[in-house]
Design a protein around this motif. Structure first.
Motif, mmCIF file in Angstrom:
data_model
loop_
_atom_site.group_PDB
_atom_site.id
_atom_site.type_symbol
_atom_site.label_atom_id
_atom_site.label_comp_id
_atom_site.label_asym_id
_atom_site.label_seq_id
_atom_site.Cartn_x
_atom_site.Cartn_y
_atom_site.Cartn_z
ATOM 1 N N VAL A 138 0.794 -1.197 -0.001
ATOM 2 C CA VAL A 138 0.033 0.022 0.070
ATOM 3 C C VAL A 138 0.981 1.097 0.161
ATOM 4 O O VAL A 138 1.511 1.396 0.894
ATOM 5 C CB VAL A 138 -0.861 0.039 1.218
ATOM 6 N N TYR A 139 0.880 1.985 -1.153
ATOM 7 C CA TYR A 139 1.657 3.054 -1.162
ATOM 8 C C TYR A 139 0.843 4.368 -0.173
ATOM 9 O O TYR A 139 -0.232 4.482 -0.695
ATOM 10 C CB TYR A 139 1.873 3.616 -2.844
ATOM 11 N N THR A 140 1.522 5.187 0.399
ATOM 12 C CA THR A 140 1.164 6.073 0.916
ATOM 13 C C THR A 140 1.882 7.457 1.347
ATOM 14 O O THR A 140 3.378 6.988 1.619
ATOM 15 C CB THR A 140 0.516 5.559 2.453
ATOM 16 N N ARG A 141 1.510 8.649 1.302
ATOM 17 C CA ARG A 141 2.582 9.632 1.792
ATOM 18 C C ARG A 141 2.863 9.734 3.192
ATOM 19 O O ARG A 141 3.591 10.290 3.572
ATOM 20 C CB ARG A 141 1.719 10.755 1.462
ATOM 21 N N ALA A 173 3.281 6.864 5.600
ATOM 22 C CA ALA A 173 3.483 5.494 5.837
ATOM 23 C C ALA A 173 3.540 5.216 7.301
ATOM 24 O O ALA A 173 2.825 4.011 7.974
ATOM 25 C CB ALA A 173 5.011 5.131 5.444
ATOM 26 N N GLU A 174 4.166 6.052 8.391
ATOM 27 C CA GLU A 174 3.837 5.437 9.687
ATOM 28 C C GLU A 174 2.428 5.706 10.221
ATOM 29 O O GLU A 174 2.201 4.669 11.019
ATOM 30 C CB GLU A 174 4.746 6.745 10.825
ATOM 31 N N GLN A 175 1.745 6.637 9.705
ATOM 32 C CA GLN A 175 0.356 6.717 10.290
ATOM 33 C C GLN A 175 -0.640 5.460 9.537
ATOM 34 O O GLN A 175 -1.335 4.962 10.115
ATOM 35 C CB GLN A 175 -0.366 7.910 9.677
ATOM 36 N N THR A 176 -0.174 5.059 8.329
ATOM 37 C CA THR A 176 -0.662 3.682 7.913
ATOM 38 C C THR A 176 -0.391 2.703 8.488
ATOM 39 O O THR A 176 -1.363 1.923 8.840
ATOM 40 C CB THR A 176 -0.432 3.721 6.153
ATOM 41 N N ARG A 177 0.838 2.324 8.852
ATOM 42 C CA ARG A 177 1.270 1.330 9.644
ATOM 43 C C ARG A 177 0.430 1.168 11.178
ATOM 44 O O ARG A 177 0.041 0.321 11.490
ATOM 45 C CB ARG A 177 2.728 1.412 9.882
ATOM 46 N N ALA A 178 0.577 2.364 11.632
ATOM 47 C CA ALA A 178 -0.179 2.682 13.160
ATOM 48 C C ALA A 178 -1.825 2.211 12.619
ATOM 49 O O ALA A 178 -2.211 1.389 13.623
ATOM 50 C CB ALA A 178 -0.068 3.898 13.399
ATOM 51 N N PHE A 179 -2.327 2.600 11.670
ATOM 52 C CA PHE A 179 -3.685 1.987 11.543
ATOM 53 C C PHE A 179 -3.857 0.688 11.343
ATOM 54 O O PHE A 179 -4.709 -0.153 11.942
ATOM 55 C CB PHE A 179 -4.266 3.089 10.114
ATOM 56 N N PHE A 180 -3.136 0.054 10.521
ATOM 57 C CA PHE A 180 -3.021 -1.489 10.376
ATOM 58 C C PHE A 180 -2.616 -2.117 11.781
ATOM 59 O O PHE A 180 -3.587 -3.098 12.086
ATOM 60 C CB PHE A 180 -1.867 -1.934 9.269
ATOM 61 N N ARG A 181 -1.982 -1.718 12.390
ATOM 62 C CA ARG A 181 -1.479 -2.282 13.693
ATOM 63 C C ARG A 181 -2.509 -1.865 14.735
ATOM 64 O O ARG A 181 -3.134 -2.770 15.485
ATOM 65 C CB ARG A 181 -0.095 -1.633 14.365
ATOM 66 N N ASP A 182 -3.021 -0.659 14.984
ATOM 67 C CA ASP A 182 -3.784 -0.470 16.159
ATOM 68 C C ASP A 182 -5.344 -0.362 15.705
ATOM 69 O O ASP A 182 -6.185 -0.894 16.533
ATOM 70 C CB ASP A 182 -3.779 1.004 16.850
ATOM 71 N N VAL A 183 -5.749 -0.067 14.531
ATOM 72 C CA VAL A 183 -7.021 -0.256 14.412
ATOM 73 C C VAL A 183 -7.664 -1.511 13.709
ATOM 74 O O VAL A 183 -8.659 -2.106 14.196
ATOM 75 C CB VAL A 183 -7.637 1.194 13.203
ATOM 76 N N LEU A 184 -6.824 -2.019 12.733
ATOM 77 C CA LEU A 184 -7.445 -3.275 12.050
ATOM 78 C C LEU A 184 -6.826 -4.506 12.933
ATOM 79 O O LEU A 184 -7.041 -5.487 12.935
ATOM 80 C CB LEU A 184 -6.787 -3.333 10.742
ATOM 81 N N GLU A 185 -5.738 -4.231 13.909
ATOM 82 C CA GLU A 185 -4.927 -4.954 14.865
ATOM 83 C C GLU A 185 -4.564 -6.306 14.157
ATOM 84 O O GLU A 185 -4.581 -7.416 14.658
ATOM 85 C CB GLU A 185 -6.140 -5.562 15.843
ATOM 86 N N LEU A 241 -7.719 5.670 4.235
ATOM 87 C CA LEU A 241 -6.440 5.311 4.842
ATOM 88 C C LEU A 241 -5.675 6.674 5.180
ATOM 89 O O LEU A 241 -5.710 7.574 4.444
ATOM 90 C CB LEU A 241 -5.481 4.630 3.960
ATOM 91 N N PRO A 242 -4.839 6.524 6.323
ATOM 92 C CA PRO A 242 -4.291 7.672 6.700
ATOM 93 C C PRO A 242 -3.190 7.864 5.675
ATOM 94 O O PRO A 242 -2.688 7.290 4.905
ATOM 95 C CB PRO A 242 -3.655 7.092 7.931
ATOM 96 N N GLY A 243 -3.167 9.085 5.186
ATOM 97 C CA GLY A 243 -2.244 9.440 4.169
ATOM 98 C C GLY A 243 -2.662 9.618 2.886
ATOM 99 O O GLY A 243 -2.058 9.581 1.801
ATOM 100 N N GLY A 244 -4.024 9.325 2.637
ATOM 101 C CA GLY A 244 -4.652 9.439 1.254
ATOM 102 C C GLY A 244 -4.822 8.039 0.904
ATOM 103 O O GLY A 244 -4.416 6.922 1.299
ATOM 104 N N GLY A 245 -5.623 8.023 0.073
ATOM 105 C CA GLY A 245 -6.103 6.569 -0.604
ATOM 106 C C GLY A 245 -7.400 5.901 -0.039
ATOM 107 O O GLY A 245 -7.727 6.624 1.010
ATOM 108 N N LYS A 246 -7.908 5.071 -0.481
ATOM 109 C CA LYS A 246 -8.944 4.329 0.018
ATOM 110 C C LYS A 246 -9.002 2.747 -0.185
ATOM 111 O O LYS A 246 -8.116 2.485 -0.905
ATOM 112 C CB LYS A 246 -10.178 4.785 -0.851
#
Length: 116
Positions: A5-8, A10-22, A93-98
């Motif tokens: 997943v490409y994003t502007r 990356a840290e926020q998207t990684r935190a989303f996968f880790r903390d929100v999607l678990e 998604l954090p940083g843009g994208g859906k």
């Protein structure tokens, strides 16, 4: 399969996968997390245009999953629509994208080889 997943942000998207999607992860070094994704399947759809790829998460109960994710602050960009083959929505998604979310109404390949 290794999906990217490409994003502007990356840290926020990684935190989303880790903390929100678990999703569990391993650290490949320097905080570069690689996540264990849920069971996956791949389909090839026809197109008249250039090839593109899309990433959807599948769930058993889209209404319950949407409610759970909204409670965690996830923003959905469209309501749930009935596509015949399944119920579909998407979220930001954090940083843009859906990313798409759907409840399939068709046989799923993730059940191949599963014991009853």
């Amino acid at each position: 399969m290794h999906a990217i997943v490409y994003t502007r942000e990356a840290e926020q998207t990684r935190a989303f996968f880790r903390d929100v999607l678990e999703w569990p992860s391993v650290d490949a070094g320097g905080g570069w997390l690689i996540f264990k994704a849920p069971p996956a399947e791949v389909a090839a759809h026809p197109t008249d245009g250039d090839g593109t790829q899309e990433l959807y998460l599948m769930c058993d109960d889209i209404n319950a999953t949407v409610a759970e994710l909204k409670a965690k602050g996830v923003v959905f960009t469209q309501g749930i629509s009935d596509q015949g083959w399944g119920l579909l929505t998407e979220f930001e998604l954090p940083g843009g994208g859906k990313m798409g979310l759907y409840e399939p109404r068709h046989p799923v390949a993730t059940e191949i080889g599963a014991s009853s």
